[in-house]
Scaffold this motif. Structure first.
Motif, PDB file in Angstrom:
ATOM      1  N   PRO A   9      41.070  20.802  46.318  1.00  0.00           N
ATOM      2  CA  PRO A   9      41.409  20.438  44.957  1.00  0.00           C
ATOM      3  C   PRO A   9      41.888  21.478  43.861  1.00  0.00           C
ATOM      4  CG  PRO A   9      39.652  19.291  45.573  1.00  0.00           C
ATOM      5  CD  PRO A   9      39.814  20.416  46.491  1.00  0.00           C
ATOM      6  N   GLY A  10      43.058  21.438  43.532  1.00  0.00           N
ATOM      7  CA  GLY A  10      43.442  22.590  42.569  1.00  0.00           C
ATOM      8  C   GLY A  10      43.805  23.987  42.836  1.00  0.00           C
ATOM      9  N   LEU A  11      43.619  23.942  44.501  1.00  0.00           N
ATOM     10  CA  LEU A  11      43.521  25.142  45.046  1.00  0.00           C
ATOM     11  C   LEU A  11      42.833  26.267  44.693  1.00  0.00           C
ATOM     12  CD1 LEU A  11      47.760  25.692  45.159  1.00  0.00           C
ATOM     13  CD2 LEU A  11      46.305  24.726  46.975  1.00  0.00           C
ATOM     14  N   GLY A  12      41.577  25.638  44.278  1.00  0.00           N
ATOM     15  CA  GLY A  12      40.465  26.576  43.748  1.00  0.00           C
ATOM     16  C   GLY A  12      40.059  27.689  44.825  1.00  0.00           C
ATOM     17  N   ARG A  13      39.678  27.257  45.850  1.00  0.00           N
ATOM     18  CA  ARG A  13      39.225  28.400  46.874  1.00  0.00           C
ATOM     19  C   ARG A  13      40.381  29.142  47.376  1.00  0.00           C
ATOM     20  NH1 ARG A  13      38.646  26.391  51.957  1.00  0.00           N
ATOM     21  NH2 ARG A  13      39.539  24.238  51.785  1.00  0.00           N
ATOM     22  N   LEU A  14      41.678  28.762  47.117  1.00  0.00           N
ATOM     23  CA  LEU A  14      42.718  29.806  47.602  1.00  0.00           C
ATOM     24  C   LEU A  14      42.987  30.903  46.302  1.00  0.00           C
ATOM     25  CD1 LEU A  14      45.336  30.526  49.360  1.00  0.00           C
ATOM     26  CD2 LEU A  14      46.544  28.996  47.943  1.00  0.00           C
ATOM     27  N   ARG A  15      42.906  30.404  45.216  1.00  0.00           N
ATOM     28  CA  ARG A  15      42.833  31.443  44.224  1.00  0.00           C
ATOM     29  C   ARG A  15      41.630  32.363  44.131  1.00  0.00           C
ATOM     30  NH1 ARG A  15      43.387  27.957  38.602  1.00  0.00           N
ATOM     31  NH2 ARG A  15      42.203  26.657  39.768  1.00  0.00           N
ATOM     32  N   VAL A  16      40.241  31.683  44.349  1.00  0.00           N
ATOM     33  CA  VAL A  16      39.291  32.714  44.433  1.00  0.00           C
ATOM     34  C   VAL A  16      39.399  33.617  45.485  1.00  0.00           C
ATOM     35  CG1 VAL A  16      36.847  32.745  44.867  1.00  0.00           C
ATOM     36  CG2 VAL A  16      37.686  31.044  43.236  1.00  0.00           C
ATOM     37  N   ALA A  17      39.868  33.114  46.635  1.00  0.00           N
ATOM     38  CA  ALA A  17      40.072  34.068  47.738  1.00  0.00           C
ATOM     39  C   ALA A  17      41.232  35.118  47.667  1.00  0.00           C
ATOM     40  CB  ALA A  17      40.213  33.537  48.979  1.00  0.00           C
ATOM     41  N   LEU A  18      42.071  34.705  47.181  1.00  0.00           N
ATOM     42  CA  LEU A  18      43.259  35.808  46.650  1.00  0.00           C
ATOM     43  C   LEU A  18      42.941  36.845  45.467  1.00  0.00           C
ATOM     44  CD1 LEU A  18      46.414  33.424  46.794  1.00  0.00           C
ATOM     45  CD2 LEU A  18      45.769  35.335  48.404  1.00  0.00           C
ATOM     46  N   ARG A  19      41.843  36.217  44.726  1.00  0.00           N
ATOM     47  CA  ARG A  19      41.410  37.275  43.675  1.00  0.00           C
ATOM     48  C   ARG A  19      40.466  38.332  44.153  1.00  0.00           C
ATOM     49  NH1 ARG A  19      38.063  34.838  38.541  1.00  0.00           N
ATOM     50  NH2 ARG A  19      36.547  34.340  40.222  1.00  0.00           N
ATOM     51  N   ALA A  20      39.596  37.694  45.288  1.00  0.00           N
ATOM     52  CA  ALA A  20      38.837  38.597  45.934  1.00  0.00           C
ATOM     53  C   ALA A  20      39.418  39.564  46.482  1.00  0.00           C
ATOM     54  CB  ALA A  20      37.718  37.862  46.800  1.00  0.00           C
ATOM     55  N   VAL A  21      40.442  39.144  47.393  1.00  0.00           N
ATOM     56  CA  VAL A  21      41.455  40.394  48.000  1.00  0.00           C
ATOM     57  C   VAL A  21      41.815  41.556  46.914  1.00  0.00           C
ATOM     58  CG1 VAL A  21      43.317  40.865  49.261  1.00  0.00           C
ATOM     59  CG2 VAL A  21      41.715  39.028  50.130  1.00  0.00           C
ATOM     60  N   LEU A  22      42.291  40.916  45.703  1.00  0.00           N
ATOM     61  CA  LEU A  22      42.854  41.868  44.733  1.00  0.00           C
ATOM     62  C   LEU A  22      41.862  42.607  44.297  1.00  0.00           C
ATOM     63  CD1 LEU A  22      45.396  42.463  43.101  1.00  0.00           C
ATOM     64  CD2 LEU A  22      44.845  40.702  41.611  1.00  0.00           C
ATOM     65  N   GLY A  23      40.576  42.092  43.662  1.00  0.00           N
ATOM     66  CA  GLY A  23      39.506  42.759  43.096  1.00  0.00           C
ATOM     67  C   GLY A  23      38.891  43.943  44.030  1.00  0.00           C
ATOM     68  N   VAL A  24      38.585  43.546  45.281  1.00  0.00           N
ATOM     69  CA  VAL A  24      37.958  44.451  46.350  1.00  0.00           C
ATOM     70  C   VAL A  24      39.058  45.746  46.426  1.00  0.00           C
ATOM     71  CG1 VAL A  24      36.917  44.837  48.607  1.00  0.00           C
ATOM     72  CG2 VAL A  24      36.439  42.838  47.324  1.00  0.00           C
ATOM     73  N   THR A  25      40.163  45.158  46.720  1.00  0.00           N
ATOM     74  CA  THR A  25      41.517  46.189  46.938  1.00  0.00           C
ATOM     75  C   THR A  25      41.636  47.182  45.957  1.00  0.00           C
ATOM     76  OG1 THR A  25      42.509  44.734  48.426  1.00  0.00           O
ATOM     77  CG2 THR A  25      43.762  46.645  47.557  1.00  0.00           C
ATOM     78  N   PHE A  26      41.552  46.726  44.738  1.00  0.00           N
ATOM     79  CA  PHE A  26      41.662  47.526  43.255  1.00  0.00           C
ATOM     80  C   PHE A  26      40.378  48.599  43.301  1.00  0.00           C
ATOM     81  CE2 PHE A  26      41.599  47.804  38.488  1.00  0.00           C
ATOM     82  CZ  PHE A  26      42.397  48.866  38.566  1.00  0.00           C
ATOM     83  N   ALA A  27      39.303  47.884  43.637  1.00  0.00           N
ATOM     84  CA  ALA A  27      38.187  48.552  43.367  1.00  0.00           C
ATOM     85  C   ALA A  27      37.954  49.917  44.604  1.00  0.00           C
ATOM     86  CB  ALA A  27      36.736  47.945  43.791  1.00  0.00           C
ATOM     87  N   VAL A  28      38.226  49.464  45.642  1.00  0.00           N
ATOM     88  CA  VAL A  28      38.244  50.642  46.934  1.00  0.00           C
ATOM     89  C   VAL A  28      39.659  51.514  46.255  1.00  0.00           C
ATOM     90  CG1 VAL A  28      38.775  50.982  49.008  1.00  0.00           C
ATOM     91  CG2 VAL A  28      37.356  48.867  48.400  1.00  0.00           C
ATOM     92  N   THR A  29      40.443  51.256  45.797  1.00  0.00           N
ATOM     93  CA  THR A  29      41.652  52.211  45.706  1.00  0.00           C
ATOM     94  C   THR A  29      41.216  53.025  44.485  1.00  0.00           C
ATOM     95  OG1 THR A  29      43.412  50.588  46.301  1.00  0.00           O
ATOM     96  CG2 THR A  29      44.067  52.390  44.760  1.00  0.00           C
ATOM     97  N   VAL A  30      40.643  52.674  43.476  1.00  0.00           N
ATOM     98  CA  VAL A  30      40.253  53.299  42.411  1.00  0.00           C
ATOM     99  C   VAL A  30      39.373  54.606  42.934  1.00  0.00           C
ATOM    100  CG1 VAL A  30      38.833  53.308  40.337  1.00  0.00           C
ATOM    101  CG2 VAL A  30      40.443  51.940  40.444  1.00  0.00           C
ATOM    102  N   VAL A  31      38.104  54.015  43.714  1.00  0.00           N
ATOM    103  CA  VAL A  31      37.326  55.123  44.285  1.00  0.00           C
ATOM    104  C   VAL A  31      37.921  55.980  45.121  1.00  0.00           C
ATOM    105  CG1 VAL A  31      35.110  55.363  45.461  1.00  0.00           C
ATOM    106  CG2 VAL A  31      35.230  53.289  44.167  1.00  0.00           C
ATOM    107  N   GLN A  32      38.825  55.655  46.018  1.00  0.00           N
ATOM    108  CA  GLN A  32      39.609  56.494  46.783  1.00  0.00           C
ATOM    109  C   GLN A  32      40.406  57.636  45.911  1.00  0.00           C
ATOM    110  OE1 GLN A  32      38.291  56.687  50.109  1.00  0.00           O
ATOM    111  NE2 GLN A  32      40.212  56.491  50.979  1.00  0.00           N
ATOM    112  N   LEU A  33      40.992  57.140  45.058  1.00  0.00           N
ATOM    113  CA  LEU A  33      41.917  57.981  44.113  1.00  0.00           C
ATOM    114  C   LEU A  33      40.972  58.890  43.347  1.00  0.00           C
ATOM    115  CD1 LEU A  33      44.728  55.505  42.835  1.00  0.00           C
ATOM    116  CD2 LEU A  33      44.670  57.233  44.719  1.00  0.00           C
TER     117      LEU A  33
END
Length: 502
Positions: free
Chosen positions: A11-35
């Motif tokens: 309902p409301g695509l809640g799980r989809l939004r949370v999952a996409l946000r997690a990918v974005l958040g983790v990717t951004f975090a790892v990228t910052v550390v790598q850089l």
């Protein structure tokens, strides 16, 4: 099973939004550390910290979520230092690990914040074993943790704050109890016993990868409250791990740790973890297992023997958890199930009373929050009854009773939602028979939930008229009465355990 995980209602695509946000958040975090130029071990630690912050922090308000996220390093720093400092002292390290296990589970008594901090502390100790970290690496790990939490937090609370627009409903309060009667206290002893057993046997299987057995035992106890729930969760973890290892043989091994495709697949796994967590523990564990294999590939140590060892250690941990819930301060499935059913039934009455008051003209009565609470309580009932409706449960009569209870509770929820919808209509008229119908509902709930009172009384108190009234609110109330009346049969028993014998 695959359909349930990926085609379940969202309902409301809640799980989809949370999952996409997690990918974005983790990717951004790892990228910052790598850089920043930190080593690979720091990037892995940072990515794990970001994933845990996004996954485990579940406070009911954004402000509390921010505070809990800020507190994670307060737990993570000393645990990392403890684990790294004891790297060369196996016996002391093992004792410290079990102490962290006990404290991490005991902290759940303080609600979502205690749960998140306890999990984070355990996983930081686990990560130190996974990476074989030593004290000289601590500055890098600390820096990576802080940077990753800040990066993930900027996504969660800034760029994509889902909770600010649609605040998540507060979960139901834990079942009451004091001392050893409190479920979280019992689980602290159970988990410490299970992890201790897993640690001892796991080290006999492999003195290098024993921590996988401990991790398995720990995670099986997360979000469970009875031995039945724990046993089912252990089975699902082994099944998910087995499927993940089979996939890892085909996917992770041929990559040989190639950075770009590995990173892409890790992102897919992160999405899978968050998207399936609420609906299928098996598929969540599948995603976790594939991700772990990919990370081992990045570290350059992945081979078929390592994946096979991973499965063996998972079996050791699951066996330790099973023995713990059977032998150490067991919490029976019936005791937990009955408590959640009673809370759900009382909430049904509260919903009906609020709706009737709203229809009677009260401006303060609002059944909507109660309806939300009921949905959460029914989720806990389903989780508690999962062992009884599991396909491997050999007791057909108990399985049928459990399914009947779930179906009737779903009927109650449907009628309550309909009643609340009618009450929300400003043009809905009040019928004087509403008060009498609500009294019938109250009597039926009391008969089902009051100790020492025969549940047969629910049949008489919830008897509906032969002709259903035309008024929509009354129709919902009388259908609710019928569902409550029918609940008396599967809940009735001369034994102390109406649904399960243990």
């Amino acid at each position: 099973m695959l359909k349930r995980a990926f085609m379940a209602p969202d309902p409301g695509l809640g799980r989809l939004r949370v999952a996409l946000r997690a990918v974005l958040g983790v990717t951004f975090a790892v990228t910052v550390v790598q850089l920043s130029g930190l080593p690979l071990t720091a990037s892995i630690t940072g990515g794990l910290a970001a994933l845990l912050a996004l996954f485990t922090v579940g406070d009911p308000t954004v402000r509390r979520q921010v505070n809990t996220t800020a507190l994670l390093p307060v737990v993570g720093f000393p645990v990392l230092a403890l684990a790294a400092g004891l790297h060369g002292l196996p016996l002391v390290r093992d004792a410290a690990f079990l102490a962290v296990v006990f404290c991490g589970v005991y902290a759940r008594r303080w609600g979502p914040r205690g749960n998140a901090l306890g999990i984070f502390g355990f996983m930081m100790f686990f990560a130190t074993q996974f990476l074989h970290a030593v004290p000289a690496q601590l500055p890098h790990l600390y820096t990576a943790m802080v940077m990753s939490l800040a990066a993930a937090g900027s996504v969660r609370f800034g760029f994509w704050c889902i909770e600010r627009r649609t605040p998540p409903p507060a979960g139901p309060a834990p079942l009451a109890g004091r001392g050893l009667a409190r479920v979280t206290t019992r689980q602290a002893f159970q988990t410490a016993f299970a992890c201790g057993l897993a640690l001892a046997v796991g080290q006999m299987v492999s003195d290098e990868r024993w921590y996988w057995a401990v991790g398995t035992a720990w995670w099986i106890f997360v979000n469970t409250a009875s031995r039945g729930e724990t046993l089912v969760r252990g089975f699902r973890r082994v099944l998910g791990t087995l499927m993940g290892i089979a996939t890892g043989m085909v996917v992770a091994l041929p990559l040989h740790g190639a950075p770009a495709p590995t990173a892409a697949l890790v992102a897919v796994c992160v999405f899978g973890i968050f998207y399936t967590a609420a609906v299928s523990y098996t598929w969540m564990m599948f995603a976790v297992t594939v991700m772990a294999g990919l990370l081992y590939g990045l570290l350059g140590v992945l081979d078929a023997d390592l994946l096979t060892l991973r499965l063996a250690q998972t079996g050791v941990g699951a066996a330790g958890a099973a023995l713990a819930v059977l032998l150490v301060l067991p919490v029976t499935t019936h005791a937990t199930t009955d408590a959640w059913i009673q809370r759900a039934l009382r909430c049904v009455h509260a919903c009906a009373a609020e709706a009737a008051a709203r229809l009677a003209g009260s401006e303060t009565a609002d059944p909507a929050p109660r309806v939300t609470e009921l949905e959460l309580l029914l989720g806990r009932v389903r989780l508690s009854l999962a062992p009884l409706v599991h396909p491997l449960n050999p007791f057909r009569a108990r399985k049928d009773k459990a399914r009947r209870v779930l179906a009737l509770l779903d009927d109650c929820a449907r009628e309550v939602r309909g009643l609340a919808s009618v009450a929300a209509d400003p043009e809905a008229s009040h019928d004087e028979r509403l008060a009498a119908a609500c009294r019938h509902v109250e009597a039926a709930v009391e008969a089902l939930t009051t100790p020492g009172k025969s549940r047969d009384a629910a049949v008489a108190s919830a008897a509906a008229p032969e002709h259903l009234p035309a008024e929509p609110a009354l129709a919902h109330l009388h259908d609710l009465e019928r569902a409550l009346a029918e609940l008396a049969a599967p809940l009735r028993s001369t034994r102390p355990s109406p649904l399960v014998g243990a």
